[in-house]
Design an enzyme around this catalytic site. Structure first.
Site, PDB file in Angstrom:
ATOM      1  CG  HIS A 270      -2.210   1.106   0.981  1.00 39.78           C
ATOM      2  ND1 HIS A 270      -1.994   2.141   1.354  1.00 39.78           N
ATOM      3  CD2 HIS A 270      -3.275   0.825   0.816  1.00 39.78           C
ATOM      4  CE1 HIS A 270      -3.156   2.765   1.322  1.00 39.78           C
ATOM      5  NE2 HIS A 270      -4.124   1.898   0.607  1.00 39.78           N
ATOM      6  CG  ASP A 327      -8.557  -4.561  -2.753  1.00 42.59           C
ATOM      7  OD1 ASP A 327      -9.706  -4.374  -2.359  1.00 42.59           O
ATOM      8  OD2 ASP A 327      -7.735  -3.580  -2.999  1.00 42.59           O
TER       9      ASP A 327
END
Ligand code: CMC
Length: 389
Positions: A270, A327
């Site tokens: 991320h 996710d």
């Protein structure tokens, strides 16, 4: 004029101030309007969280009821808009169908396009909140060749979406409250994430004073990409590939580490979190519970958990501070709920909608807002003369 800073990917550039969402990426903290995500996940609902993001504070019971009521009254799609779905190929991905239909809302609701008229902005807000889940469900129905049901306004937004996605005209649809609750939780977790790619897109498009539908349609297109919202679909495809080829997770990890054919461990890493994504923590904790209830694919969950375990103990991932993101586990839950892979990113879009709306509204009210217009460092030919022929 002045010094131009070169910052590809906006690694270090704040494009706005915002009072909506706070992230501390090193500590793994996420708060909406000051409330920790863990508390909202436990106590709030998607509708209430949406209100919080858009209007700044938790609603009173009366405010929440009024918000709910207004949304229920706007669920119907214009019949001509429904006609759109017939124009797409059967195997169309529902994300471009969604962005196209949201863009088309500008043509059906020309009475609510002024970004500076409070009443119109309010009307667009409610229309989007009510209609986007309906459009999403219709995109799904279209792809499986089933008829589109009309919304039932005795149900709330999430319940209606479930019924429109899975119900059939020939038989009454029985809501599964556990499933509704699980989806509600996942939508809360996706509801905002400050200046991510799609939200920045919404703001950039909106900064030209484009209307809310146009701006959010662009955000949906940005979300489609596999490095952003499309990652949830990519994770399940990755797990499936590993399962179907009988590959050991260890072998797959070697491929990732050697960057073979650009293979990544999807659902990991991320831009802001250099620690465990707090949303992924909540999803992981509930995944077992939900999958046990819904009869999900345990083998895929096992593969996911083995990949995570290997990654968290591996120098490649440790050095780069790569942890599971939101996710990584969501696709397994969506799958167990009965959604096909192609719908996963659409579910993300439904969840992110209140965040996009809140950010767009905040920008329109901010006197500091200027049209978004990055600079560049030119690398082309300095100057040449057009040849005389
Ligand atoms: N698997 C393997 N290596 C990775 C991964 C991954 N998932 N993510 C990052 N890296 C490596 C990357 O190759 C680079 O290595 P090196 O220093 O050797 O060049 C290093 O880690 C830094 O990564 P980056 O790509 O420069 O980081 P970024 O901040 O530009 O990208 C990201 C962030 C999310 C796009 C990236 O981590 C990624 O592609 N992840 C996989 C896709 C994904 O799961 N996206 C969902 C993001 S979270 C929710 C959402 O937005 O939808």
């Amino acid at each position: 004029t002045g010094t131009v800073t070169f910052d590809p990917g906006f690694m270090n550039t704040a494009a706005t101030t915002s009072a909506i969402t706070y992230i501390d990426g090193d500590a793994g903290i996420l708060r909406y309007r000051g409330y920790p995500i863990e508390q909202l996940a436990k106590h709030s609902s998607f509708l209430e969280t949406s209100y919080l993001l858009i209007y700044g504070n938790l609603p009173t019971p009366a405010e929440l009821e009024a918000f709910d009521h207004r949304i229920r009254r706007h669920t119907l799609l214009h019949e001509d808009l429904k006609g759109f779905f017939g124009g797409f190929p059967r195997d169309a991905h529902p994300m471009p169908v969604l962005s196209s239909a949201v863009s088309a809302l500008s043509t059906f609701y020309q009475d609510s396009l002024d970004p500076f008229d409070e009443e119109q902005v309010e009307l667009s807000t409610v229309r989007l909140m009510a209609k986007l889940p309906v459009i999403a469900a219709y995109a799904h129905k279209k792809s499986i060749g089933q008829p589109m049901l009309y919304p039932d306004n005795s149900m709330n937004l999430v319940e209606n979406f479930m019924r429109l996605s899975f119900g059939l005209p020939a038989e009454p649809y029985e809501l599964n409250p556990k499933l509704v609750k699980a989806l509600d939780l996942l939508l809360i977790l996706h509801a905002d994430h400050e200046q991510n790619c799609s939200t920045s897109t919404v703001r950039l498009v909106g900064s030209s004073n484009a209307n809310m539908f146009a701006s959010i349609s662009a955000g949906i297109s940005a979300l489609f990409g596999p490095l952003h919202g499309g990652a949830n679909e990519a994770v399940l495809n990755m797990l499936r590939d590993i399962q179907s080829t009988g590959m050991q997770p260890e072998t797959f990890m070697e491929k990732v580490k050697n960057k073979e054919d650009g293979v990544k461990l999807m659902g990991f890493g991320h831009r802001v979190y250099k620690n465990y994504d707090p949303r992924a923590k909540i999803v992981k904790a509930t995944a077992h519970e939900i999958l046990a209830d819904l009869g999900g694919n345990d083998e895929l969950l096992d593969i996911a958990m083995r990949l995570e375990e290997k990654a968290l103990a591996d120098d490649y991932f440790i050095e780069r501070k790569l942890y599971p993101n939101v996710d990584f586990y969501t696709g397994l839950i969506y799958k167990a709920m009965g959604f096909p892979e192609k719908m996963f990113t659409v579910l993300f879009a439904i969840g992110r909608l209140p965040g996009w709306i809140a950010q767009w509204r905040e920008m329109m009210q901010d006197p500091q807002t200027k049209i978004g217009r990055p600079r560049q460092l030119y690398t082309g030919v300095p100057e040449r003369s057009y040849p005389e022929r």
